[in-house]
Motif scaffolding. Structure first.
Motif, PDB file in Angstrom:
ATOM      1  N   ALA A  68      38.552 -15.960 -44.206  1.00 32.93           N
ATOM      2  CA  ALA A  68      37.467 -16.922 -43.991  1.00 32.93           C
ATOM      3  C   ALA A  68      38.007 -18.196 -43.347  1.00 32.93           C
ATOM      4  O   ALA A  68      38.042 -19.273 -43.945  1.00 32.93           O
ATOM      5  CB  ALA A  68      36.768 -17.226 -45.311  1.00 32.93           C
TER       6      ALA A  68
ATOM      7  N   ASP B  76      31.923 -12.712 -37.918  1.00 26.21           N
ATOM      8  CA  ASP B  76      30.956 -13.607 -38.560  1.00 26.21           C
ATOM      9  C   ASP B  76      31.550 -14.262 -39.801  1.00 26.21           C
ATOM     10  O   ASP B  76      31.234 -15.399 -40.107  1.00 26.21           O
ATOM     11  CB  ASP B  76      29.678 -12.849 -38.935  1.00 26.21           C
ATOM     12  CG  ASP B  76      28.860 -12.465 -37.716  1.00 26.21           C
ATOM     13  OD1 ASP B  76      29.024 -13.109 -36.660  1.00 26.21           O
ATOM     14  OD2 ASP B  76      28.060 -11.519 -37.823  1.00 26.21           O
ATOM     15  N   GLY B  77      32.436 -13.566 -40.505  1.00 29.32           N
ATOM     16  CA  GLY B  77      33.022 -14.098 -41.731  1.00 29.32           C
ATOM     17  C   GLY B  77      34.298 -14.879 -41.523  1.00 29.32           C
ATOM     18  O   GLY B  77      34.910 -15.330 -42.477  1.00 29.32           O
ATOM     19  N   GLY B  78      34.760 -15.029 -40.281  1.00 33.86           N
ATOM     20  CA  GLY B  78      36.001 -15.750 -40.012  1.00 33.86           C
ATOM     21  C   GLY B  78      36.850 -15.013 -38.998  1.00 33.86           C
ATOM     22  O   GLY B  78      36.497 -14.936 -37.826  1.00 33.86           O
TER      23      GLY B  78
ATOM     24  N   ALA C 233      45.326 -15.258 -46.452  1.00 32.13           N
ATOM     25  CA  ALA C 233      43.930 -15.661 -46.633  1.00 32.13           C
ATOM     26  C   ALA C 233      43.834 -16.841 -47.594  1.00 32.13           C
ATOM     27  O   ALA C 233      43.150 -17.836 -47.308  1.00 32.13           O
ATOM     28  CB  ALA C 233      43.096 -14.493 -47.130  1.00 32.13           C
TER      29      ALA C 233
ATOM     30  N   GLU D 191      42.521 -20.415 -46.235  1.00 27.42           N
ATOM     31  CA  GLU D 191      41.214 -20.769 -46.790  1.00 27.42           C
ATOM     32  C   GLU D 191      41.306 -22.041 -47.634  1.00 27.42           C
ATOM     33  O   GLU D 191      40.397 -22.865 -47.623  1.00 27.42           O
ATOM     34  CB  GLU D 191      40.641 -19.598 -47.585  1.00 27.42           C
ATOM     35  CG  GLU D 191      40.239 -18.440 -46.676  1.00 27.42           C
ATOM     36  CD  GLU D 191      39.962 -17.135 -47.405  1.00 27.42           C
ATOM     37  OE1 GLU D 191      40.010 -17.104 -48.659  1.00 27.42           O
ATOM     38  OE2 GLU D 191      39.695 -16.123 -46.710  1.00 27.42           O
TER      39      GLU D 191
END
Length: 155
Positions: free
Chosen positions: A12, A115-117, A148, A152
């Protein structure tokens, strides 16, 4: 046929942030070692043709499958290709007396915006036969989970 080990994860964060974490010495020391290991980078030259030397140490040396010593894996990593913000290709050579770990493994880190990263796919080719495939893929997946968490948290 050349063995290929793979793992992937959606992170993300934007591809640029993930790419930056692949080329930051402190970040790599923090996230690249898989669960059960810690890492130290001895030299650092982040450019095509450059690279780094990483010492990975098992936190519990009892029964550890170290390639360089009972408790360590030492690997010379070269940067074969740097294509911001989508791709990093590394060559990796383990320091080991056992010929089962000899040879140059290629690690390709492919980043694709989603879309999520960022979908991060790691493909390892020419994996030395002494490296257990299931353990290697689990180690790559562990490093991706660390990556991640790292990007994040920073984002």
């Amino acid at each position: 046929m050349t063995r290929i080990d793979r793992a992937g994860k959606v992170v993300a964060a934007a591809p640029e942030a993930v790419y930056a974490a692949l080329l930051d010495r402190d970040a790599l020391e923090a996230w690249l070692p898989p669960a059960g290991m810690r890492g130290r980078i001895d030299h650092w030259d982040p450019r095509p043709g450059g690279g780094f030397r990483m010492v990975l140490t098992y936190l519990d040396a009892e029964g550890s499958p170290g390639k360089t010593s009972d408790s360590t894996d030492v690997v010379e990593v070269g940067f074969a290709e740097l294509t911001p913000p989508n791709r990093v290709v590394q060559t990796a050579v383990f320091e080991a007396d056992d010929p089962a770990y000899a040879g140059t493994m290629t690690m390709t880190w492919q980043l694709a915006a989603t879309d999520g990263g960022t979908e991060v796919t790691v493909t390892a080719t020419d994996v030395p036969p002494g490296i257990d495939q299931a353990q290697h893929e689990a180690g790559i997946a562990s490093s991706l989970a660390n990556l991640a968490a790292h990007v994040e948290a920073a984002g």
